[in-house]
Design a protein around this motif. Structure first.
Motif, PDB file in Angstrom:
ATOM      1  N   ILE A   1     -32.315  47.571  32.971  1.00 47.74           N
ATOM      2  CA  ILE A   1     -32.358  46.585  31.884  1.00 47.74           C
ATOM      3  C   ILE A   1     -33.617  45.740  32.061  1.00 47.74           C
ATOM      4  N   PRO A   2     -34.434  45.592  31.026  1.00 46.85           N
ATOM      5  CA  PRO A   2     -35.685  44.841  31.220  1.00 46.85           C
ATOM      6  C   PRO A   2     -35.482  43.333  31.245  1.00 46.85           C
TER       7      PRO A   2
ATOM      8  N   PHE B   1     -36.777  39.597  30.062  1.00 45.77           N
ATOM      9  CA  PHE B   1     -37.383  39.181  28.798  1.00 45.77           C
ATOM     10  C   PHE B   1     -37.694  37.695  28.799  1.00 45.77           C
TER      11      PHE B   1
ATOM     12  N   SER C   1     -36.058  29.684  15.268  1.00 44.28           N
ATOM     13  CA  SER C   1     -36.185  31.113  15.526  1.00 44.28           C
ATOM     14  C   SER C   1     -36.218  31.330  17.037  1.00 44.28           C
TER      15      SER C   1
ATOM     16  N   MET D   1     -37.225  36.893  21.366  1.00 45.36           N
ATOM     17  CA  MET D   1     -37.033  37.536  22.673  1.00 45.36           C
ATOM     18  C   MET D   1     -38.083  38.633  22.823  1.00 45.36           C
TER      19      MET D   1
ATOM     20  N   PHE E   1     -39.295  41.621  25.118  1.00 42.62           N
ATOM     21  CA  PHE E   1     -38.766  42.459  26.187  1.00 42.62           C
ATOM     22  C   PHE E   1     -39.891  43.140  26.964  1.00 42.62           C
TER      23      PHE E   1
ATOM     24  N   ASP F   1     -40.450  46.057  28.158  1.00 38.15           N
ATOM     25  CA  ASP F   1     -39.951  47.430  28.094  1.00 38.15           C
ATOM     26  C   ASP F   1     -41.067  48.337  27.585  1.00 38.15           C
TER      27      ASP F   1
ATOM     28  N   ILE G   1     -40.176  51.403  24.550  1.00 37.29           N
ATOM     29  CA  ILE G   1     -39.897  51.228  23.122  1.00 37.29           C
ATOM     30  C   ILE G   1     -41.199  50.960  22.378  1.00 37.29           C
TER      31      ILE G   1
ATOM     32  N   GLN H   1     -40.476  46.998  18.274  1.00 41.11           N
ATOM     33  CA  GLN H   1     -39.178  46.634  18.849  1.00 41.11           C
ATOM     34  C   GLN H   1     -39.296  45.746  20.084  1.00 41.11           C
ATOM     35  N   ILE H   2     -40.526  45.525  20.552  1.00 42.81           N
ATOM     36  CA  ILE H   2     -40.698  44.728  21.767  1.00 42.81           C
ATOM     37  C   ILE H   2     -40.221  43.300  21.552  1.00 42.81           C
TER      38      ILE H   2
ATOM     39  N   GLU I   1     -37.869  40.666  19.302  1.00 39.05           N
ATOM     40  CA  GLU I   1     -36.790  40.515  18.329  1.00 39.05           C
ATOM     41  C   GLU I   1     -36.551  39.025  18.144  1.00 39.05           C
ATOM     42  N   SER I   2     -36.330  38.609  16.903  1.00 41.22           N
ATOM     43  CA  SER I   2     -36.046  37.186  16.712  1.00 41.22           C
ATOM     44  C   SER I   2     -34.707  37.027  16.015  1.00 41.22           C
ATOM     45  N   GLU I   3     -34.066  35.936  16.308  1.00 41.83           N
ATOM     46  CA  GLU I   3     -32.741  35.673  15.749  1.00 41.83           C
ATOM     47  C   GLU I   3     -32.586  34.175  15.548  1.00 41.83           C
TER      48      GLU I   3
END
Lengths: 203, 656
Positions: free
Chosen positions: A94-95, A97, A126, A129, A131, A133, A136, A140-141, A143-145
Motif C-alpha cells: 500500500i503506498p 500518500f 478540497s 491525496m 499517492f 504509486d 498507476i 490517478q496519482i 485524487e480529491s474529495e
C-alpha cells in the motif's frame, strides 16, 4: 491518544451554540460597517493526528503543518488555509500518500478571561491525496474529495499582535468509506491592519 | 376549409369594439427566474434552471442531460416542450431528448428565464407542451469582458481505501467548466461573442459499466464546446437582433429503445435574426427567421453504432401587433421547412409546415380582462387547430382570479421522436438488431387543458397563489417495453411496441407562498400535486413515472449588499417505472423500478468583491447525503459541491 466521540460532540455542541446565537440585524450591520476586512491574520501551525480508526490500520500519520489567513467578516471571521500532512504506509503493498487540504472556513471568536480568545468554526474544502504509486497512470496519482469539519482554537497574545495558540480540529473526508481524522496543533499567528485598497476590493 | 372559417372568426373578433380599460394586461402566465436568483442558487449550468422550475418535474440518468414534464402537459416520453433564446426557437431536440446544456451559451449570459407552463402563443409558437424562454443579457456600454470558471465534485470516491479491501469505484467529477464572453455596445448597437467548455464524467456506479463497456474507455467523459455570436441594433423605428451559435458535444445519448447509452458526437448550429419595426404608435411588425442544423455522428463504440442523422431547418415568421385603446391584438404567419440527411433510405427527405395565428386581448371592465388566441398549423395536408381563452378577474386591489382554457391538436409530424423518423424509413433500430411495432395508427392527438389560479397579495411583504389544473389527452402514442437486464453488457433490452390511440386525464393543484421576513431575509414555498385521474392502462403506467408531489422551500438571506446565502429544501415523492420491473429483479438489486422519495437540502453562498466585478460562489447539493435518484437506471447524486468564480468587467473601455 485516542479521541473518543464525546469529544466531537463537545466541539459540535459548542459550534451549535454559536449558530444559535444568531446575530441581530443591528449587530450584524455594526460589524459589517466597522470591522469586516479591517484586519487580517496569518498563522502557521504544526499539527499531529490524534485519533485512531480503521484508516490507521493501513497508514501511520506523520507530522504536518497548516498555513492559514483569517479576516473579520460581516459576522464572525472567515478563514482560508492549507493543511499538509503525510501518511506512511504500514504495508509495502500500500503506498504512502501526502494530503493537501485547501479549505475555506467561518467561525466566531469569543473573549475569555486572562486575554484568552476562543475561536470556534467550521471548514469545507478540497482534500487532495497524492499517492506515491509508480504503477498507476498520472491521472490517478492525485485524487480529491470533499472535506468538511470543525475547528476550535485557544489563543493568547504574547507580544502586541502576535498570538500563540493551541487548536483541535476534526475533518471528515467524504470518500465512499468516510475518513475521519482529528488533529491537535500548536502555532502562532500575527494580525495586520488591512491596507485600505485591499479592504475596498473585498467589501 | 375549417382553417379559413376559424381565421375569419378570429379576424372578426379582432375588429369587435369592446369596452376596455386603460391599461394593458399581461396574460402570459409564467415563472420568471432572474440572473440574481440563478446566482443566489449557485447554478453552474444552463440545465440547472430546471431545478428552479416549480411546476416542472424532471429526471436525469447521468446528471448532465435532463428530461422534463411541464405542469402536466406531457409525460417524460414526449419531450416536446419548446426552447427559445431571445425570441428565436432552438431546435436542439434529438429523438425526444432536449439537453439544455447543448445550448450555445453559458449560464452567466442569462438575464432572465421565462418558464411557460400553460398553453399560449409566445413568439409565434403555441406552447401546448410548455416553453423555456431564455433572455440573454444586453451588453453594457463600451467594451466588456465576462469570464467564469467552475469546478465540482461528487463525494464517494474510494480515496486511499482503493488500496484496501474497502476499495470502490471512482464517481462523477464535474468540470472544470469555463466560459468567456467579449462584447461591445454603443448607444444603438452591440455585438458580443462567447465561448464555453464543459466536461462531465458519467461514472456513477449505476451507469459506469454501461458507458465503460460500450466506449471501451476506463473514464467515460462528456465533452462540450460551444460558441455564440450576438449583435443587435436599434434602427428603422425598431430593434433587430442576430444570434448565431455552434455546439459540439461528445456525449453518451441514452436511447431507450436500445436500452442503453450510445456514444455520439452531436453538432448543433443555429443562425437567426428577429426584431420589429414600428409602423406607427399603434402597430408593430415583428419578424423571426432562422436556419439550424442538428446532427448526430458516430463516436467510437464497440458496436459500431452510428445514428448518422442530420436535420436542417429553415424557419420564417411574420407577425403584426396592433394596440388600440380598446384592444391589443396580434396576427401572424409562419413557415418551416426541414431537410433530413442520413445514410438510411428515407421515404421523404424534406418536409414543410405552415401556421397562421392570432390573439386578441381586451378588457371588458377595469377589473375584467380577457384573451383569446387561435393557432392553425398545417403539416403537409394535415391541419392541427390550437387555441386558448383566458379570463382574468381582479376581485379587488389584492386578489385576482385567472382561468385559462386551451384546446390543441398535434400532428405526428410536429414531434421529433425516433418513431416519426422510423415511420419515414429511418431504420437504425432494425439495422442494429432492434425492432418495433405499432399497434393502431399514430394520428393527430388532442389535448384540452383547464387552469384556475387565485392570486392574492396579503400585504407588502407576502403573497399567496393557489391553483388547480385539469388535462384531457386523446390519441397519444406511448412506447411500451418490458426491459430485460443483460448482466454481461450491464444494459437493458426489449422489443418496442408503440401503442397509439391512448387517452387519459390528469388533475392536480399547487400552492405558492412568498414572504419577506425582513428586507434581508425572504422565503418562498411551493407545493404541487399532479396525478393521472383516469385513462388507458399504459397512460396510467407512464404517468406513474412522474412524481406526484413536489415541495420546495427556499430561504434567501442578503445580510449585506455583497454577500448572500441561499438554501433550498426540496421534496419529490416516489415514482414507479413499470417497464423496469422485470429488469430490476434480474439485476440482483442493482436497479429498482421504483425511484424512492427524497428530501434534499441544497445550500449556497456567494460573495462579490472589487465593486461587483468578481463573484465567488460555493454550492453544496444534497447536504444530508440522501439517496437522490431521478431514474431507475440512473446515477444516484450524492453530496456534491460546486465552486465557481466569475469576473464581470463591464465598460472597460468606451470610445466616448
Amino acid at each position: 491518544m485516542n479521541i473518543k466521540k464525546p469529544f466531537f460532540l463537545f466541539i459540535c455542541s459548542s459550534n451549535i451554540i454559536l449558530f444559535v446565537l444568531t446575530p441581530g440585524k443591528n449587530e450584524l450591520h455594526a460589524q459589517s460597517k466597522t470591522q469586516a476586512f479591517d484586519s487580517f491574520k496569518i498563522g502557521l501551525k504544526f499539527i499531529t493526528n490524534t485519533n485512531r480508526n480503521t484508516f490507521h490500520n493501513y497508514w501511520n500519520p506523520e507530522k504536518g503543518f497548516e498555513c492559514f489567513a483569517e479576516m473579520p467578516f460581516y459576522y464572525g471571521s472567515v478563514q482560508a488555509g492549507v493543511h499538509v500532512f503525510l501518511y506512511n504506509d504500514k504495508d509495502n503493498d500500500i503506498p504512502e500518500f501526502l494530503t493537501r487540504y485547501f479549505y475555506l472556513g467561518w467561525g466566531k471568536e469569543l473573549p475569555l478571561p486572562l486575554k484568552i480568545n476562543w475561536f470556534n468554526g467550521f471548514r469545507v474544502g478540497s482534500y487532495q491525496m497524492i499517492f506515491d504509486d509508480d504503477e498507476i497512470n498520472e491521472t490517478q496519482i492525485m485524487e480529491s474529495e470533499l472535506g468538511a469539519g470543525l475547528s476550535s482554537r485557544l489563543s493568547y497574545p504574547v507580544y502586541k499582535k502576535l498570538m500563540v495558540g493551541i487548536s483541535v480540529s476534526y475533518i471528515a473526508v467524504f470518500t465512499y468509506k468516510k475518513v475521519e481524522l482529528t488533529f491537535i496543533s500548536v502555532g502562532a499567528d500575527y494580525t495586520f491592519t488591512t491596507p485600505k485598497w485591499i479592504k475596498d476590493i473585498l467589501e | 376549409m375549417k382553417c379559413i372559417q376559424l381565421l375569419t372568426i378570429l379576424l372578426l373578433i379582432i375588429n369587435l369594439q369592446v369596452k376596455a380599460g386603460d391599461k394593458w394586461h399581461d396574460f402570459s402566465e409564467k415563472q420568471i427566474i432572474t440572473i440574481d436568483m440563478i446566482r443566489d442558487a449557485g447554478l453552474t449550468r444552463v440545465a440547472d434552471i430546471l431545478l428552479l422550475a416549480n411546476d416542472w418535474i424532471v429526471n436525469t440518468i447521468d446528471g448532465f442531460t435532463w428530461q422534463a414534464s411541464a405542469n402536466g402537459l406531457s409525460s417524460f416520453q414526449r419531450q416536446t416542450w419548446l426552447l427559445m433564446i431571445d425570441g428565436q426557437r432552438m431546435d436542439i431536440n434529438i429523438f425526444d431528448i432536449t439537453n439544455l446544456n447543448m445550448l450555445p451559451i453559458s449560464i452567466n449570459q442569462i438575464d432572465y428565464v421565462e418558464i411557460i407552463s400553460i398553453p399560449q402563443i409566445i413568439e409565434g409558437e403555441f406552447t401546448d407542451k410548455g416553453l423555456i424562454h431564455i433572455h440573454t443579457v444586453r451588453p453594457e456600454a463600451g467594451l466588456s469582458y465576462h469570464g467564469r470558471l467552475t469546478y465540482g465534485n461528487e463525494t464517494g470516491d474510494p480515496g486511499p481505501y482503493r488500496y484496501t479491501e474497502f476499495k470502490s469505484k471512482n464517481v462523477d467529477r464535474i468540470g472544470a467548466d469555463r466560459s468567456n464572453e467579449v462584447s461591445f455596445a454603443g448607444k444603438k448597437q452591440y455585438i458580443g461573442a462567447s465561448q464555453t467548455d464543459q466536461v462531465y464524467y458519467p461514472t456513477d456506479a449505476a451507469i459506469y459499466n454501461r458507458n465503460q463497456i460500450i466506449s471501451g474507455k476506463d473514464y467515460p467523459r462528456i465533452n462540450m464546446s460551444s460558441y455564440s455570436f450576438k449583435a443587435g441594433i436599434n434602427a428603422l423605428k425598431g430593434e433587430h437582433e442576430l444570434f448565431a451559435g455552434y455546439t459540439f458535444v461528445e456525449d453518451f445519448l441514452f436511447f431507450k429503445p436500445y436500452g442503453r447509452e450510445i456514444p455520439v458526437k452531436s453538432y448543433f448550429t443555429h443562425a437567426g435574426v428577429n426584431g420589429f419595426f414600428m409602423i406607427n404608435d399603434k402597430t408593430d411588425i415583428h419578424y423571426r427567421c432562422k436556419y439550424s442544423t442538428n446532427r448526430l455522428k458516430k463516436r467510437a463504440n464497440i458496436f459500431d453504432l452510428d445514428f448518422d442523422r442530420e436535420l436542417e431547418n429553415v424557419y420564417a415568421n411574420l407577425e403584426v401587433d396592433r394596440r388600440g385603446s380598446f384592444y391589443q391584438s396580434k396576427i401572424g404567419i409562419r413557415f418551416d421547412r426541414s431537410y433530413a440527411h442520413t445514410k438510411y433510405q428515407l421515404d421523404k427527405d424534406a418536409y414543410s409546415s405552415a401556421a397562421i395565428y392570432g390573439q386578441l386581448n381586451y378588457s371588458l371592465t377595469d377589473n375584467l380582462h380577457q384573451s383569446f388566441s387561435a393557432f392553425l398549423r398545417l403539416d403537409n395536408d394535415k391541419i392541427a387547430v390550437k387555441g386558448q381563452a383566458t379570463n382574468s378577474w381582479k376581485i379587488n386591489s389584492k386578489q385576482k382570479l385567472i382561468s385559462i382554457l386551451s384546446f390543441s391538436q398535434r400532428n405526428f409530424e410536429e414531434d421529433n421522436s425516433y418513431w416519426r423518423w422510423a415511420e419515414n424509413g429511418y431504420n437504425f433500430l432494425e439495422a442494429n438488431s432492434g425492432g418495433y411495432s405499432i399497434i393502431g395508427g399514430i394520428n393527430k392527438s388532442q389535448q384540452f387543458t383547464t387552469d384556475i389560479i387565485w392570486k392574492a397579495g396579503i400585504n407588502k411583504t407576502s403573497s399567496i397563489e393557489i391553483g388547480a389544473l385539469y388535462r384531457f389527452f386523446n390519441n397519444l402514442y406511448f412506447e411500451k417495453q418490458t426491459l430485460q437486464f443483460d448482466s454481461f453488457m450491464e444494459s437493458f433490452s426489449s422489443p418496442v411496441q408503440i401503442s397509439a390511440g391512448e387517452k387519459g386525464q390528469v388533475g392536480g393543484g399547487r400552492i405558492r407562498f412568498n414572504y419577506q421576513f425582513t428586507p434581508q431575509l425572504g422565503q418562498r414555498f411551493f407545493y404541487s400535486f399532479r396525478t393521472a385521474i383516469s385513462g388507458d392502462d399504459i397512460f396510467q403506467d407512464v404517468w406513474e413515472s412522474l412524481a406526484r408531489h413536489k415541495i420546495g422551500f427556499t430561504l434567501n438571506y442578503h445580510p449585506v449588499e455583497n454577500f448572500s446565502m441561499w438554501a433550498m429544501l426540496s421534496y419529490l415523492s416516489s415514482s414507479n417505472w413499470i417497464e423496469y420491473q422485470e429488469a430490476a429483479g434480474q439485476s440482483g438489486g442493482k436497479y429498482s423500478s421504483t425511484v424512492n422519495e427524497a428530501m434534499i437540502l441544497d445550500m449556497a453562498a456567494q460573495k462579490w468583491i472589487w465593486h461587483k466585478r468578481i463573484r465567488g460562489s460555493l454550492l453544496f447539493r444534497n447536504i444530508f447525503n440522501q439517496l437522490q435518484k431521478y431514474h431507475p437506471n440512473g446515477a444516484s447524486l450524492e453530496l456534491r459541491f460546486h465552486i465557481q468564480a466569475e469576473i464581470l468587467l463591464d465598460s472597460i473601455w468606451s470610445p466616448e
